[in-house]
Motif scaffolding. Structure first.
Motif, PDB file in Angstrom:
ATOM      1  N   UNK A   1       0.850  -1.176   0.000  1.00  0.00           N
ATOM      2  CA  UNK A   1       0.000   0.000   0.000  1.00  0.00           C
ATOM      3  C   UNK A   1       0.888   1.229   0.000  1.00  0.00           C
ATOM      4  N   UNK A   2       0.506   2.213  -0.784  1.00  0.00           N
ATOM      5  CA  UNK A   2       1.281   3.446  -0.838  1.00  0.00           C
ATOM      6  C   UNK A   2       0.801   4.411   0.250  1.00  0.00           C
ATOM      7  N   UNK A   3       1.623   5.391   0.494  1.00  0.00           N
ATOM      8  CA  UNK A   3       1.283   6.423   1.470  1.00  0.00           C
ATOM      9  C   UNK A   3      -0.013   7.132   1.061  1.00  0.00           C
ATOM     10  N   UNK A   4      -0.135   7.457  -0.229  1.00  0.00           N
ATOM     11  CA  UNK A   4      -1.327   8.160  -0.711  1.00  0.00           C
ATOM     12  C   UNK A   4      -2.580   7.299  -0.591  1.00  0.00           C
ATOM     13  N   UNK A   7      -3.596   7.355   2.977  1.00  0.00           N
ATOM     14  CA  UNK A   7      -4.157   8.664   3.330  1.00  0.00           C
ATOM     15  C   UNK A   7      -5.601   8.792   2.842  1.00  0.00           C
ATOM     16  N   UNK A   8      -5.883   8.310   1.648  1.00  0.00           N
ATOM     17  CA  UNK A   8      -7.248   8.370   1.113  1.00  0.00           C
ATOM     18  C   UNK A   8      -8.190   7.535   1.967  1.00  0.00           C
ATOM     19  N   UNK A   9      -7.784   6.320   2.290  1.00  0.00           N
ATOM     20  CA  UNK A   9      -8.629   5.437   3.108  1.00  0.00           C
ATOM     21  C   UNK A   9      -8.885   6.038   4.481  1.00  0.00           C
ATOM     22  N   UNK A  61     -12.496   0.761   0.400  1.00  0.00           N
ATOM     23  CA  UNK A  61     -12.829   0.311   1.748  1.00  0.00           C
ATOM     24  C   UNK A  61     -13.954  -0.719   1.744  1.00  0.00           C
ATOM     25  N   UNK A  62     -14.844  -0.610   0.749  1.00  0.00           N
ATOM     26  CA  UNK A  62     -15.969  -1.550   0.666  1.00  0.00           C
ATOM     27  C   UNK A  62     -16.087  -2.093  -0.750  1.00  0.00           C
ATOM     28  N   UNK A  63     -16.797  -3.204  -0.838  1.00  0.00           N
ATOM     29  CA  UNK A  63     -17.129  -3.816  -2.119  1.00  0.00           C
ATOM     30  C   UNK A  63     -18.648  -3.832  -2.210  1.00  0.00           C
ATOM     31  N   UNK A  79      -8.057  -5.086   1.803  1.00  0.00           N
ATOM     32  CA  UNK A  79      -7.606  -3.688   1.829  1.00  0.00           C
ATOM     33  C   UNK A  79      -7.411  -3.209   3.268  1.00  0.00           C
ATOM     34  N   UNK A  80      -8.348  -3.576   4.147  1.00  0.00           N
ATOM     35  CA  UNK A  80      -8.241  -3.204   5.561  1.00  0.00           C
ATOM     36  C   UNK A  80      -6.981  -3.809   6.178  1.00  0.00           C
ATOM     37  N   UNK A  81      -6.699  -5.069   5.868  1.00  0.00           N
ATOM     38  CA  UNK A  81      -5.495  -5.719   6.386  1.00  0.00           C
ATOM     39  C   UNK A  81      -4.231  -5.029   5.870  1.00  0.00           C
ATOM     40  N   UNK A  82      -4.231  -4.642   4.593  1.00  0.00           N
ATOM     41  CA  UNK A  82      -3.082  -3.921   4.036  1.00  0.00           C
ATOM     42  C   UNK A  82      -2.915  -2.553   4.701  1.00  0.00           C
ATOM     43  N   UNK A  83      -4.035  -1.884   4.980  1.00  0.00           N
ATOM     44  CA  UNK A  83      -3.980  -0.585   5.648  1.00  0.00           C
ATOM     45  C   UNK A  83      -3.394  -0.728   7.046  1.00  0.00           C
ATOM     46  N   UNK A  84      -3.859  -1.728   7.780  1.00  0.00           N
ATOM     47  CA  UNK A  84      -3.346  -1.956   9.136  1.00  0.00           C
ATOM     48  C   UNK A  84      -1.858  -2.314   9.097  1.00  0.00           C
ATOM     49  N   UNK A  85      -1.466  -3.134   8.138  1.00  0.00           N
ATOM     50  CA  UNK A  85      -0.046  -3.500   8.000  1.00  0.00           C
ATOM     51  C   UNK A  85       0.793  -2.269   7.677  1.00  0.00           C
TER      52      UNK A  85
END
Length: 107
Positions: A1-4, A7-9, A61-63, A79-85
């Motif tokens: 996941x990128x910084x941007x 940030x969006x999420x 964030x959602x499907x 996506x949530x798991x990638x954000x937390x990581x």
């Protein structure tokens, strides 16, 4: 996941209504919830809910799945798991006490 991407999420979850919707969907799990059920349980007007769901879908964030005449929403758990990581990626780096040689972070 990128910084941007992170940030969006996080920006989308920074809205109180979207955070409530996301938490509701997480509670529902992998099966998801129909939009009408979200509206009834969270008392969010239809047009407002549609706006929030669109923004959350664009942030990954959602499907949303169309099932017949209704739309089912579920959290995008990968996506949530990638954000937390991403948030925990550098946990405790550079902040160790001078006499500690190993990383003792409990993350």
């Amino acid at each position: 996941m990128t910084h941007d991407e992170a940030a969006i999420s996080l920006a989308e979850l920074g809205n109180s209504s979207r955070l409530a919707i996301f938490r509701y969907l997480v509670k529902a799990g992998h099966e998801g919830v129909a939009v009408g059920e979200i509206q009834r349980n969270l008392a969010i007007p239809g047009s407002t809910l549609s706006h929030h769901l669109t923004k959350m879908a664009h942030a990954d964030l959602i499907i949303q799945d169309k099932k017949g005449r209704s739309i089912c929403c579920k959290p995008n758990f990968p996506h949530l798991e990638n954000l937390m990581a991403y948030l925990k990626e550098e946990c405790c780096e550079g902040h160790q006490p001078p006499d500690t040689e190993t990383n003792s972070c409990d993350c």
